[in-house]
Design an enzyme around this catalytic site. Structure first.
Site, PDB file in Angstrom:
ATOM      1  N   LYS A 173       0.842  -1.204   0.000  1.00 16.35           N
ATOM      2  CA  LYS A 173       0.000   0.000   0.000  1.00 16.35           C
ATOM      3  C   LYS A 173       0.883   1.262   0.000  1.00 16.35           C
ATOM      4  O   LYS A 173       0.574   2.259  -0.661  1.00 16.35           O
ATOM      5  CB  LYS A 173      -0.916  -0.022   1.229  1.00 16.35           C
ATOM      6  CG  LYS A 173      -1.709   1.241   1.457  1.00 16.35           C
ATOM      7  CD  LYS A 173      -2.906   1.400   0.551  1.00 16.35           C
ATOM      8  CE  LYS A 173      -3.525   2.775   0.760  1.00 16.35           C
ATOM      9  NZ  LYS A 173      -4.875   2.924   0.298  1.00 16.35           N
ATOM     10  N   LYS A 241      -0.753  11.384   5.522  1.00 17.49           N
ATOM     11  CA  LYS A 241      -0.522  10.336   6.538  1.00 17.49           C
ATOM     12  C   LYS A 241       0.117   9.113   5.883  1.00 17.49           C
ATOM     13  O   LYS A 241       1.083   8.538   6.386  1.00 17.49           O
ATOM     14  CB  LYS A 241      -1.871   9.981   7.172  1.00 17.49           C
ATOM     15  CG  LYS A 241      -1.823   8.961   8.253  1.00 17.49           C
ATOM     16  CD  LYS A 241      -2.513   7.657   8.049  1.00 17.49           C
ATOM     17  CE  LYS A 241      -3.652   7.427   7.181  1.00 17.49           C
ATOM     18  NZ  LYS A 241      -3.996   6.019   6.963  1.00 17.49           N
TER      19      LYS A 241
HETATM   20  P1  NAP Z   1     -12.694   8.421   8.172  1.00 15.40           P
HETATM   21  O1  NAP Z   1     -13.934   8.603   7.366  1.00 15.40           O
HETATM   22  O2  NAP Z   1     -12.001   9.637   8.699  1.00 15.40           O
HETATM   23  O3  NAP Z   1     -13.082   7.445   9.404  1.00 15.40           O
HETATM   24  C1  NAP Z   1     -12.131   7.128  10.376  1.00 15.40           C
HETATM   25  C2  NAP Z   1     -12.719   6.067  11.291  1.00 15.40           C
HETATM   26  O4  NAP Z   1     -11.701   5.685  12.260  1.00 15.40           O
HETATM   27  C3  NAP Z   1     -13.921   6.548  12.095  1.00 15.40           C
HETATM   28  O5  NAP Z   1     -14.805   5.481  12.258  1.00 15.40           O
HETATM   29  C4  NAP Z   1     -13.277   6.948  13.425  1.00 15.40           C
HETATM   30  O6  NAP Z   1     -14.164   6.930  14.498  1.00 15.40           O
HETATM   31  C5  NAP Z   1     -12.259   5.848  13.568  1.00 15.40           C
HETATM   32  N1  NAP Z   1     -11.178   6.169  14.492  1.00 15.40           N
HETATM   33  C6  NAP Z   1     -10.177   7.078  14.299  1.00 15.40           C
HETATM   34  N2  NAP Z   1      -9.362   7.081  15.369  1.00 15.40           N
HETATM   35  C7  NAP Z   1      -9.863   6.171  16.246  1.00 15.40           C
HETATM   36  C8  NAP Z   1      -9.439   5.713  17.525  1.00 15.40           C
HETATM   37  N3  NAP Z   1      -8.356   6.207  18.118  1.00 15.40           N
HETATM   38  N4  NAP Z   1     -10.177   4.766  18.114  1.00 15.40           N
HETATM   39  C9  NAP Z   1     -11.279   4.262  17.514  1.00 15.40           C
HETATM   40  N5  NAP Z   1     -11.725   4.638  16.295  1.00 15.40           N
HETATM   41  C10 NAP Z   1     -11.016   5.584  15.688  1.00 15.40           C
HETATM   42  O7  NAP Z   1     -11.567   7.603   7.398  1.00 15.40           O
HETATM   43  P2  NAP Z   1     -11.742   6.602   6.155  1.00 15.40           P
HETATM   44  O8  NAP Z   1     -11.688   7.386   4.903  1.00 15.40           O
HETATM   45  O9  NAP Z   1     -12.883   5.681   6.432  1.00 15.40           O
HETATM   46  O10 NAP Z   1     -10.350   5.807   6.259  1.00 15.40           O
HETATM   47  C11 NAP Z   1     -10.175   4.675   7.109  1.00 15.40           C
HETATM   48  C12 NAP Z   1      -8.871   3.977   6.717  1.00 15.40           C
HETATM   49  O11 NAP Z   1      -8.960   3.556   5.348  1.00 15.40           O
HETATM   50  C13 NAP Z   1      -7.635   4.893   6.813  1.00 15.40           C
HETATM   51  O12 NAP Z   1      -6.525   4.165   7.267  1.00 15.40           O
HETATM   52  C14 NAP Z   1      -7.445   5.347   5.370  1.00 15.40           C
HETATM   53  O13 NAP Z   1      -6.091   5.708   5.093  1.00 15.40           O
HETATM   54  C15 NAP Z   1      -7.868   4.101   4.611  1.00 15.40           C
HETATM   55  N6  NAP Z   1      -8.292   4.367   3.211  1.00 15.40           N
HETATM   56  C16 NAP Z   1      -9.145   5.412   2.929  1.00 15.40           C
HETATM   57  C17 NAP Z   1      -9.535   5.638   1.608  1.00 15.40           C
HETATM   58  C18 NAP Z   1     -10.476   6.771   1.240  1.00 15.40           C
HETATM   59  O14 NAP Z   1     -10.657   7.034   0.031  1.00 15.40           O
HETATM   60  N7  NAP Z   1     -11.104   7.453   2.187  1.00 15.40           N
HETATM   61  C19 NAP Z   1      -9.054   4.809   0.580  1.00 15.40           C
HETATM   62  C20 NAP Z   1      -8.216   3.750   0.905  1.00 15.40           C
HETATM   63  C21 NAP Z   1      -7.851   3.542   2.232  1.00 15.40           C
HETATM   64  P3  NAP Z   1     -15.017   8.254  14.904  1.00 15.40           P
HETATM   65  O15 NAP Z   1     -16.282   8.183  14.106  1.00 15.40           O
HETATM   66  O16 NAP Z   1     -15.225   8.109  16.361  1.00 15.40           O
HETATM   67  O17 NAP Z   1     -14.171   9.465  14.568  1.00 15.40           O
END
Ligand code: NAP
Length: 295
Positions: A173, A241
């Site tokens: 990744k 990040k």
């Molecule tokens: P997001 O919408 O910002 O959601 C983040 C999630 O993580 C939320 O459910 C948040 O909970 C939770 N979280 C963060 N810190 C936490 C902690 N300390 N303890 C418990 N829960 C915690 O992010 P996302 O876009 O879904 O991304 C999630 C992962 O997938 C990341 O690693 C990202 O790099 C990866 N990713 C994202 C994409 C994209 O296009 N967005 C594509 C590929 C991979 P709360 O609701 O409480 O804040």
């Protein structure tokens, strides 16, 4: 189809869509999110909620994590009422977050004495891929654990590759994010040059699409760079990040990545200017501004 109970921890942009696809595929999903009340659309798909990660672990044999960063996965696994507090022999944890490869190996080693396997399974394909269950997934871990993870991953993604031992999925990744950094910067420079040269930029994009410069970024993100408008797809802050993870891996391995370093500097500037939540194609803002265009 399966009616097996599967856990899901982290219902953000990606996790909520992935958990929905697991439910649609017939898994009985028990979910948890740190902030209550998120992803209420999952209720109508029969997804049930647990109060803590430990409670999810007590209810299932296999569970998926999708949270933001390395310390967040550590908190979900090993914090008070984390997964480890409810874990038992034979369980499988699938981590779809994008985090550090070396921390992933450390987490796997810390879970192993309890008889719990960890598969790192970071995803590519963005929120569209998460919604359509077309994610590309890179898996690291023991072959038998990856085999147990595969039916769950197949409900969320299309291309699933076992790339090696624990942490290897995260390393792949990181490679993906480094290539994206260069591609976005290259497309942004090309678009700015076309604008400055007074060309019909949309025609340029269409013409290049059949040649060696074609790419997903050119086809899908050049329009935003032309319009200088960056509605959300993949946040600048998230790519920043991911580049930190990739640059740390590069330092550990003695690799020099000047283009990724440059993209990281540009993304720092974007974050400082209040563009952390823009789509990553906002890298074009910097090239545009340096060329005397609105950025
Ligand atoms: P997001 O919408 O910002 O959601 C983040 C999630 O993580 C939320 O459910 C948040 O909970 C939770 N979280 C963060 N810190 C936490 C902690 N300390 N303890 C418990 N829960 C915690 O992010 P996302 O876009 O879904 O991304 C999630 C992962 O997938 C990341 O690693 C990202 O790099 C990866 N990713 C994202 C994409 C994209 O296009 N967005 C594509 C590929 C991979 P709360 O609701 O409480 O804040």
């Amino acid at each position: 189809m399966s009616d097996e109970r599967v856990g899901f921890l982290g219902l953000g942009t990606m996790g909520a869509a992935m958990a929905a696809n697991l439910a649609r595929a017939g898994f009985a999903v028990t979910a948890w999110n740190r902030t209550r009340g998120r992803a209420s659309e999952l209720d109508s798909l029969g997804v049930t909620r647990a109060a803590t990660p430990a409670d999810v672990a007590r209810a299932v044999d296999r569970l998926v994590i999708c949270v933001s960063d390395t310390p967040d996965v550590e908190a979900v696994l090993f914090g008070a009422e984390g997964v480890a507090a409810g874990a038992r022999e034979g369980q499988l944890v699938i981590d779809c977050s994008t985090i550090s490869p070396s921390a992933t190996r450390d987490f796997a080693e810390r879970l192993a004495p309890a008889g719990v396997d960890l598969v790192d399974a970071p995803v590519s394909g963005g929120s569209e891929g998460a919604q359509k269950a077309t994610l590309t997934i890179f898996c690291g871990g023991d072959a038998s654990a990856v085999e147990r993870a595969t039916p769950i991953l197949a409900a969320m993604g299309k291309t699933i590759t076992h790339v090696g031992r624990s942490g290897s999925g995260q390393a792949v990744k990181a490679v993906n994010q480094v290539i994206l950094a260069g591609t976005y910067l290259g497309v942004a420079e090309g678009i700015v040059l076309a604008l400055k040269a007074g060309l019909d930029v949309e025609q340029v994009v269409a013409a290049l699409g059949g040649g060696a410069a074609q790419s997903w970024v050119l086809a899908n993100r050049s329009g935003r760079m032309i319009a200088n408008d960056y509605p959300l797809g993949f946040k600048v802050a998230l790519h920043r990040k991911d580049l930190a993870i990739a640059l740390e891996l590069a330092r550990e391995m003695g690799a020099e990545l000047p283009v990724a370093e440059l993209a990281a500097d540009f993304e720092n500037d974007l974050v400082a200017d209040g563009h952390a939540d823009d789509d990553m194609s906002a890298l074009a803002r910097i090239i545009r501004k340096r060329s005397g265009l609105p950025g």
